[in-house]
Write an enzyme that holds these catalytic residues in place. Sequence first.
Site, PDB file in Angstrom:
ATOM      1  N   LYS A  80       0.848  -1.205   0.000  1.00  0.00           N
ATOM      2  CA  LYS A  80       0.000   0.000   0.000  1.00  0.00           C
ATOM      3  C   LYS A  80       0.877   1.248   0.000  1.00  0.00           C
ATOM      4  O   LYS A  80       1.895   1.302   0.694  1.00  0.00           O
ATOM      5  CB  LYS A  80      -0.909  -0.027   1.235  1.00  0.00           C
ATOM      6  CG  LYS A  80      -1.974   1.067   1.269  1.00  0.00           C
ATOM      7  CD  LYS A  80      -2.856   0.907   2.517  1.00  0.00           C
ATOM      8  CE  LYS A  80      -3.924   1.983   2.606  1.00  0.00           C
ATOM      9  NZ  LYS A  80      -4.717   1.870   3.854  1.00  0.00           N
ATOM     10  N   SER A 155      -9.708   2.281   3.044  1.00  0.00           N
ATOM     11  CA  SER A 155      -8.872   3.011   2.112  1.00  0.00           C
ATOM     12  C   SER A 155      -7.966   2.114   1.270  1.00  0.00           C
ATOM     13  O   SER A 155      -7.485   2.549   0.229  1.00  0.00           O
ATOM     14  CB  SER A 155      -8.014   4.007   2.896  1.00  0.00           C
ATOM     15  OG  SER A 155      -7.130   3.309   3.768  1.00  0.00           O
ATOM     16  N   SER A 179      -9.636  -0.248   7.167  1.00  0.00           N
ATOM     17  CA  SER A 179      -9.140  -0.177   5.786  1.00  0.00           C
ATOM     18  C   SER A 179      -8.442  -1.421   5.253  1.00  0.00           C
ATOM     19  O   SER A 179      -8.117  -1.487   4.073  1.00  0.00           O
ATOM     20  CB  SER A 179      -8.191   1.007   5.636  1.00  0.00           C
ATOM     21  OG  SER A 179      -8.930   2.186   5.663  1.00  0.00           O
TER      22      SER A 179
END
Length: 509
Positions: A80, A155, A179
Amino acid sequence: MSELTRRTAAELADALAAGETTSVEVTSAHLDRIAAVDGDVHAFLHVDADGALAAAAEADARRSAGSTLSGLDGVPVAVKDVLTTRGLPTTCGSRILEGWVPPYDATVVTRLRAAGLPVLGKTNMDEFAMGSSTEHSAYGPTHNPWDLDRIPGGSGGGSAAAVAAFEAPLALGTDTGGSIRQPGAVTGTVGVKPTYGGVSRYGLVALANSLDQAGPVTRTVLDAALLHEVIGGHDPLDSTSIDRPLPDLVAAARLGASGDVTGLRVGVVRELSGEGYQAGVQQRFEEAVALLVDAGAEVVEVSCPSFVHALAAYYLILPAEASSNLAKFDAMRYGLRVTPEGRGSGAPSAEEVMRASRDRGFGDEVKRRIILGTYALSSGYYDAYYGQAQKVRTLISRDFEAAFATCDVLVSPTAPTTAFRLGEKLDDPLAMYLNDLATIPANLAGVPGISVPSGLAPEDGLPTGLQVLAPALADDRVYRVGAAVEALLTDRWGGPLVPPELATAGVGA
Ligand code: GLN
């Protein structure tokens, strides 16, 4: 699609160990898959083909010389874009960090490299990890591989979509309010939020320091345990890192995979299901719980009355911490610098440069939370808002303690709905915030949680997720129960659930 991309990380590790394939073959297969489908999925912000292939070649050389670095040596991974990577851009999905190349690796990335995992690239995310749909990324949304018109969660929608679309066997996410787990639920993948302090936050660009945790994003519970063991454990560079050994997560996942949960006490949290949850999500959740009962678990309903205030407390604590963290993006040290016209005759002042840069560099959601957080912390309001929220946080921890006095684990649906359509909630911040109703309590209390696929909702054919929560430091329990649920359900389905094949534009194998 190369058959290699369909394999789990554990299967790839076995194939590498048996000499049936090489890391260069495995890594190339995933890079081909990215080239073929990522134009549609947009899971990646940055693909590092050269770096990944070089790392893969080193892994193969080590293996030929008989010295591997870990069980996952040579198995590629996606990261990420909120985790710093030396020499690779790290944007946090924000314009303000466009083009920033960190001079250091996050500890979790250092550990991936030390274990020999080639890093495929950086995955898309809501700006600074604020959101539940990846639509707040400054670089455009990620699309859900199950239906490209729908959100992949957020997210960390990029990491979840990359794994769901077979672009990566493994990925790292971060979970501040859900997330990792909510994207897992809506993409039919597995996501784990470890115990707070169980995985280093050094090099994780902070959203809310007291809530953030990095963790694994995978297609199976065993793969998540394997990855968690690579990234977890004490780190002197993180002052909140817990200085004790991780429980044996892989053993717990293997034990759970037998499907035997005899004597396990499972609490269904009354406040985290029922009203407000989509009918098909609730139905799949109840069916999974019934399977646990059949497999020997003792299931009871438990009440955690303060959980109904978790969302409100979170949306005071998180913006408060975020507003303070994001103050460092001031155009003076790194990132975007916008130089406005100076007032009068002279050059613009530092304040004018900061204002113009932050105005251009931050998106609407980030600005909204900076304003909320600054307000909540302002003198005169501190006790009324932030102080109250911290008291609610204590009550939530007490509810967990009381529930864990009678139950080994707690379960709930992971997210209240299946993946919604892109754009559907974008103009309604409160509707967006409600996605994390069931995941936020774990972050406020620091306890670990996993989301495992619990089947497709009958009304829309989209994935649902079941969440398992355990006491702090008992991460092994979420793996044991997660693996049991996975085994019982995949047995019923006759195999794992996979999204419909994506059109591949004729590229790749
Ligand atoms: N959706 C939540 C938020 O917007 C969770 C974010 C996260 O876990 N990073 O804050």
